[in-house]
Scaffold this active site. Structure first.
Site, PDB file in Angstrom:
ATOM      1  N   HIS A   1      -4.879 -31.678 -17.200  1.00 30.59           N
ATOM      2  CA  HIS A   1      -5.093 -30.424 -17.845  1.00 30.59           C
ATOM      3  C   HIS A   1      -4.328 -28.771 -16.792  1.00 30.59           C
ATOM      4  CE1 HIS A   1      -9.084 -31.110 -19.774  1.00 30.59           C
ATOM      5  NE2 HIS A   1      -8.365 -32.515 -19.229  1.00 30.59           N
TER       6      HIS A   1
ATOM      7  N   ASP B   1      -1.230 -21.267 -14.597  1.00 30.87           N
ATOM      8  CA  ASP B   1      -2.290 -21.974 -15.103  1.00 30.87           C
ATOM      9  C   ASP B   1      -2.236 -23.056 -16.572  1.00 30.87           C
ATOM     10  OD1 ASP B   1      -5.394 -22.258 -15.261  1.00 30.87           O
ATOM     11  OD2 ASP B   1      -5.560 -20.293 -15.198  1.00 30.87           O
TER      12      ASP B   1
HETATM   13  P1  ADP Z   1     -10.429 -23.592 -14.201  1.00 28.07           P
HETATM   14  O1  ADP Z   1     -10.297 -24.970 -15.141  1.00 28.07           O
HETATM   15  O2  ADP Z   1      -9.454 -23.564 -13.121  1.00 28.07           O
HETATM   16  O3  ADP Z   1     -11.610 -22.908 -13.237  1.00 28.07           O
HETATM   17  P2  ADP Z   1     -10.613 -22.035 -16.962  1.00 28.07           P
HETATM   18  O4  ADP Z   1     -10.137 -20.930 -17.304  1.00 28.07           O
HETATM   19  O5  ADP Z   1      -9.558 -22.658 -17.456  1.00 28.07           O
HETATM   20  O6  ADP Z   1     -10.025 -21.833 -15.473  1.00 28.07           O
HETATM   21  O7  ADP Z   1     -12.100 -22.311 -17.195  1.00 28.07           O
HETATM   22  C1  ADP Z   1     -12.755 -22.130 -16.403  1.00 28.07           C
HETATM   23  C2  ADP Z   1     -14.637 -21.639 -16.604  1.00 28.07           C
HETATM   24  O8  ADP Z   1     -14.556 -21.499 -15.699  1.00 28.07           O
HETATM   25  C3  ADP Z   1     -14.420 -20.790 -17.668  1.00 28.07           C
HETATM   26  O9  ADP Z   1     -15.677 -21.553 -18.709  1.00 28.07           O
HETATM   27  C4  ADP Z   1     -15.272 -20.053 -17.504  1.00 28.07           C
HETATM   28  O10 ADP Z   1     -16.580 -19.101 -18.077  1.00 28.07           O
HETATM   29  C5  ADP Z   1     -15.614 -20.328 -16.253  1.00 28.07           C
HETATM   30  N1  ADP Z   1     -15.981 -19.241 -14.863  1.00 28.07           N
HETATM   31  C6  ADP Z   1     -15.029 -19.397 -13.801  1.00 28.07           C
HETATM   32  N2  ADP Z   1     -15.429 -18.109 -13.413  1.00 28.07           N
HETATM   33  C7  ADP Z   1     -17.469 -18.482 -13.278  1.00 28.07           C
HETATM   34  C8  ADP Z   1     -18.064 -17.112 -12.957  1.00 28.07           C
HETATM   35  N3  ADP Z   1     -18.621 -16.254 -11.471  1.00 28.07           N
HETATM   36  N4  ADP Z   1     -19.420 -17.493 -13.344  1.00 28.07           N
HETATM   37  C9  ADP Z   1     -19.684 -18.804 -14.308  1.00 28.07           C
HETATM   38  N5  ADP Z   1     -18.270 -19.351 -14.901  1.00 28.07           N
HETATM   39  C10 ADP Z   1     -17.264 -18.237 -14.771  1.00 28.07           C
END
Ligand code: ADP
Length: 463
Positions: free
Chosen positions: A156, A364
């Site tokens: 991922h 990312d």
């Molecule tokens: P990572 O897996 O590195 O955290 P991604 O962008 O691929 O980054 O996925 C992040 C996921 O987590 C998304 O679905 C996003 O909506 C969720 N997310 C990130 N920050 C928050 C937050 N503060 N509250 C709720 N959901 C969050």
């Protein structure tokens, strides 16, 4: 139809009435329901001693099997090798990578524990799908136990450039363990190319035209499978009462002001400090925007046990304090920095209320936030996505304003351009982005990977 066995560090099968889960979880859960699957992983709990006996549960026709780990496992495998070695290294941060032999030993031990516990649950024609950097050597352990099933692996996160990967002690051992899979998937062609680069330059292997990769005396398939979100579900929840409430609240506090939104876990790969500095630059270079725009940064704490994450939290508090101190007025501050997590419905409303979605990671694997932002927009008056060229998503989302997150001027210019963009151009760009998000969704990703794995013959190589 063959069963699908998904193995990941954590298991998060959605429960009826339970907390909301991410799009990836929903996609995997749907696949498991379709294929009568098993989902295996760490429960997130710590036990005084490892028992090797999984907790078994049935949810919606899916068998969920979890194990508890010992405290030492969590320290060495999870906090140590996974999150202090592989995560920073694979995100190009060798300055934050801190290797200890004990971490490597803990990583090997836990992968062995995963294999020993899941092995008795496997049937001969099961298809096994292993997820992410925590479990790279899992197939090797399973093969040692005589498992000949088709096993696929999906990474991922990014795959680092070969010059970086070679800073890892025993890197060749780690990479060679990938050759016990039948299929290895990456998010983008860039990460795939970096993997192939290592194979050719470091391992003396070869890459064939049909996608086969040969090295370490084995031949596997490697390909890019960019992950998507459950776009249909997201466009539905944006109409939910909770989404409407959060939209109304954000819109009310933003009357006469434009909102820019960022949503991230607090992680050094997300470029949060650089993003805040870009907001400062925006206000310096566009004084007309003072009191007219603000950034709502939703930032959820993560991996609090790892030192680098404590440092970055302190840094972000200081930078937001300084910028707000310099610019804020009685009823306005340029950065609203909110340290908490929100449900998906509330997030959808916030995305929709924001004129600009600011997604500027320094590195990312994919980044799903940009895709969620696009899915949540009002088709008749969509906002503009500003997206880092170093997010895997940039390879699919060329109609976003693509920026270099290391340049605060570049990011500030793109925000100003987004705020000023004529509606016709916003709609044209959004329609193209939304088409991609809708068609290349989570189900598309999952089905492409499972189909590719299914097509391969069962492992026949000498084990
Ligand atoms: P990572 O897996 O590195 O955290 P991604 O962008 O691929 O980054 O996925 C992040 C996921 O987590 C998304 O679905 C996003 O909506 C969720 N997310 C990130 N920050 C928050 C937050 N503060 N509250 C709720 N959901 C969050």
């Amino acid at each position: 139809m063959a069963r699908l066995v998904v193995i990941s560090n954590r298991v998060a099968m959605p429960e009826r009435g339970g907390a909301s889960v991410g799009g990836l979880t929903m996609a995997l859960a749907a696949a498991l329901t379709r294929y009568e699957g098993v989902w295996f992983g760490w429960s997130g709990e710590v036990a005084p001693t490892f028992t090797g006996v999984p907790h078994m549960k049935q949810t919606d026709g899916v068998t969920v099997a979890t194990i508890d780990l010992e405290e030492q496992d969590v320290q060495e495998y999870y906090n140590g090798y996974a999150n202090t070695v592989l995560w920073p290294l694979f995100h190009y941060r060798i300055d934050l990578t801190h290797y200890e032999r004990l971490f490597g030993k803990g990583y090997a031990r836990v992968n062995c524990r995963f294999a020993e516990t899941v092995r008795p649950l496997l049937q001969p024609d099961d298809i096994i799908w292993v997820h992410d950097y925590h479990l790279i050597p899992l197939a090797r352990e399973l093969r040692r136990m005589g498992c000949r099933n088709r096993i696929g692996f999906f990474l991922h996160i990014p795959w680092p450039a070969p010059q970086l990967l070679t800073t890892l002690p025993r890197h060749s051992d780690l990479v060679s363990s990938l050759f016990d899979y039948d299929l290895v998937g990456f998010q983008t062609a860039d990460w795939l190319a970096a993997f192939q680069g290592y194979v050719v330059d470091e391992a003396g292997g070869e890459v064939l035209d049909d996608g086969a990769v040969r090295a370490f005396g084995r031949s596997i398939r490697a390909a890019a499978f960019p992950i998507g979100i459950d776009a249909q579900n997201f466009t539905e929840i944006v109409r939910s009462p909770e989404a409407q409430r959060s939209y109304d609240r954000a819109a009310a506090t933003g009357v006469f002001r434009d909102m820019i939104v960022g949503v991230d876990r607090i992680d050094y790969s997300k470029g949060l400090e650089e993003r805040f500095l870009a907001i400062e630059e925006l206000l310096e270079s566009h004084p007309d925007l003072v009191e007219k725009v603000f950034l709502l940064q939703i930032a959820q704490t993560s991996r609090g046990d790892v030192e680098a994450y404590q440092d970055i939290r302190a840094k972000l508090d200081a930078v937001t304090g300084r910028i707000n101190g310099a610019y804020a007025t009685v009823d306005w501050s340029p950065i609203r920095y909110v340290n908490r997590s929100y449900g998906r419905d509330a997030l959808a409303g916030l995305y929709r209320a924001a004129k600009v979605g600011l997604v500027t990671p320094l590195r990312d694997g994919m980044n799903l936030v940009g895709k969620e932002y696009v899915a949540a927009q009002n088709p008749e008056d969509p906002g503009v996505l500003v997206l880092s060229r170093f997010a895997g998503a940039a390879t699919q989302m060329g109609e976003a304003l693509i920026v270099n997150p290391y340049s605060r001027e570049d990011v500030a210019d793109a925000i100003a351009r987004g705020l000023d963009m004529p509606k016709a151009e916003r709609i044209r760009r959004w329609e193209s982005l939304f088409h991609g998000v809708q068609t290349q969704d989570a189900a598309w990703w999952r089905d492409a990977f499972v189909a590719a794995l299914h097509q391969l013959p069962e492992t026949s190589a000498d084990l």
